[in-house]
Design an enzyme around this catalytic site. Structure first.
Site, PDB file in Angstrom:
ATOM      1  N   LYS A   1     -11.600  10.507 -12.845  1.00 14.21           N
ATOM      2  CA  LYS A   1     -11.159   9.271 -13.504  1.00 14.21           C
ATOM      3  C   LYS A   1     -10.200   9.600 -14.650  1.00 14.21           C
ATOM      4  O   LYS A   1      -9.158   8.960 -14.801  1.00 14.21           O
ATOM      5  CB  LYS A   1     -12.377   8.486 -14.025  1.00 14.21           C
ATOM      6  CG  LYS A   1     -13.176   7.832 -12.903  1.00 14.21           C
ATOM      7  CD  LYS A   1     -14.522   7.285 -13.363  1.00 14.21           C
ATOM      8  CE  LYS A   1     -15.317   6.805 -12.154  1.00 14.21           C
ATOM      9  NZ  LYS A   1     -16.687   6.381 -12.471  1.00 14.21           N
TER      10      LYS A   1
ATOM     11  N   GLN B   1     -20.715   6.323 -17.408  1.00 16.19           N
ATOM     12  CA  GLN B   1     -20.956   6.859 -16.066  1.00 16.19           C
ATOM     13  C   GLN B   1     -22.448   6.754 -15.725  1.00 16.19           C
ATOM     14  O   GLN B   1     -23.300   7.205 -16.496  1.00 16.19           O
ATOM     15  CB  GLN B   1     -20.484   8.325 -15.992  1.00 16.19           C
ATOM     16  CG  GLN B   1     -20.581   8.938 -14.611  1.00 16.19           C
ATOM     17  CD  GLN B   1     -19.661   8.270 -13.583  1.00 16.19           C
ATOM     18  OE1 GLN B   1     -18.523   7.950 -13.874  1.00 16.19           O
ATOM     19  NE2 GLN B   1     -20.166   8.065 -12.383  1.00 16.19           N
TER      20      GLN B   1
ATOM     21  N   ASP C   1     -15.709  -1.679 -15.670  1.00 17.49           N
ATOM     22  CA  ASP C   1     -16.514  -1.365 -14.482  1.00 17.49           C
ATOM     23  C   ASP C   1     -17.116  -2.630 -13.864  1.00 17.49           C
ATOM     24  O   ASP C   1     -17.610  -2.607 -12.739  1.00 17.49           O
ATOM     25  CB  ASP C   1     -17.659  -0.407 -14.861  1.00 17.49           C
ATOM     26  CG  ASP C   1     -17.504   0.965 -14.214  1.00 17.49           C
ATOM     27  OD1 ASP C   1     -16.683   1.092 -13.281  1.00 17.49           O
ATOM     28  OD2 ASP C   1     -18.225   1.891 -14.625  1.00 17.49           O
TER      29      ASP C   1
END
Ligand code: NDP
Length: 287
Positions: A53, A97, A120
């Site tokens: 990422k 994450q 997200d």
């Protein structure tokens, strides 16, 4: 019949080119898009995802900030960091994450992210907006799948869609997006009786199970579009999906490979959400 293979790398490269142009235009207006990534613990798969990422951000001209914490860090420490990032006007997207270690209340952490920076799309408010078909940051993996279906011209309205998996990050939002697009959606999971009965009816079959080569050709309707979300590491170190590609491609009409299918689109959607957030911040600041 041999299925046509959907090239996720090619589509992702095209979309990332457009995102890089938008990031450059924003930077020229004095607002460089910026994504903050928090990684807790040493899960090797998570470390690879975070590295990918961050690298993708750099390539697209998006600034990235990375915060790594040891496995045993207290939740309060991460919450303090989130509060700082929420308040920082130079940060446009925040990603924690997953999975988090067991001492964490995952839902509480996700809800501590400012909704406007939740790139997200896991904050309960964004999930609620998605379920009401309102504008929201969409979770990256299912959003990437929708982009692929759109790019391939797969008809959605009236299609029978079957999603295997009901997780908060893939299965459920996938089902909601397909529903919002007019598909008739069936969600299957580990308690589903006679899974193949459902999958064989699917014009669009999405596998998000986490089990290598779980969906075999005999479970697929001839000509169906098969989207393989799974990423499984085999004992020999190779990656494979949740679909048995060799048998499935003989039955399906369209199919995504693993690797090179859904995976590259997931990161692409994260970049897109970050640029959207930066664009909103720039407009709000009159730039
Ligand atoms: P989860 O483990 O959270 O969910 C798996 C789902 O599969 C659950 O709903 C589970 O049912 C269901 N399931 C398990 N066994 C069966 C079975 N025998 N029959 C039917 N359903 C079953 O996984 P995720 O949703 O997080 O991820 C799914 C896969 O996608 C993984 O391989 C993951 O690595 C991959 N992934 C890929 C991404 C990408 O970018 N391509 C991004 C995110 C994930 P139940 O709820 O009943 O337990």
């Amino acid at each position: 019949m041999t299925a046509r293979i959907i090239d996720g790398n090619a589509l992702a490269a095209r979309v990332r080119g457009e995102i890089a142009d938008r990031a450059a235009a924003l930077s020229a207006r004095g607002v460089q898009p910026c994504l903050a990534v928090i990684l807790v613990g040493g899960n090797p798969a998570s470390a690879v995802y975070v590295r990918n990422k961050v690298a993708a951000c750099e390539k697209a001209g998006i600034r990235s900030l990375r915060f790594d914490y040891p496995e045993d860090v207290a939740q309060d420490v991460v919450m303090d960091r989130l509060a700082g990032l929420n308040a920082d006007p130079a940060v446009h997207g925040i990603l924690v994450q997953l999975p988090l270690p067991p001492q964490f209340d995952e839902a509480a952490v996700l809800e501590a992210i400012k909704v406007a920076k939740d790139v997200d799309g896991f904050h309960a408010e964004n999930v609620g907006r998605l379920s009401q078909n309102q504008e929201a940051f969409l979770p990256c993996t299912p959003h990437g799948v929708m982009k692929m279906l759109e790019a391939e011209g797969v008809p959605l309205a009236g299609a029978e869609a079957v999603v295997i998996g009901r997780s908060n990050i893939v299965g459920k939002p996938m089902a909601m997006l397909l529903t919002n697009s007019g598909a008739t959606v069936t969600v299957c999971h580990s308690r589903t009786c006679d899974l193949a009965f459902h999958t064989r009816r699917a014009d669009i079959l999405v596998a998000a199970v986490g089990k290598p080569r779980f969906v075999t050709g005999d479970m697929i309707k001839p000509g169906a579009t098969v989207i393989d979300v799974g990423i499984n590491r085999l004992p020999d170190g190779k990656l494979c999906g949740d679909v048995d590609f060799d048998s499935a491609k003989e039955v399906a009409g369209l199919i995504t490979p693993v690797p090179g299918g859904v995976g590259p689109m997931t990161i692409t959607m994260l970049l897109e959400n970050t640029v959207i957030s930066a664009d909103r911040a720039a407009r709000a600041a009159g730039k």
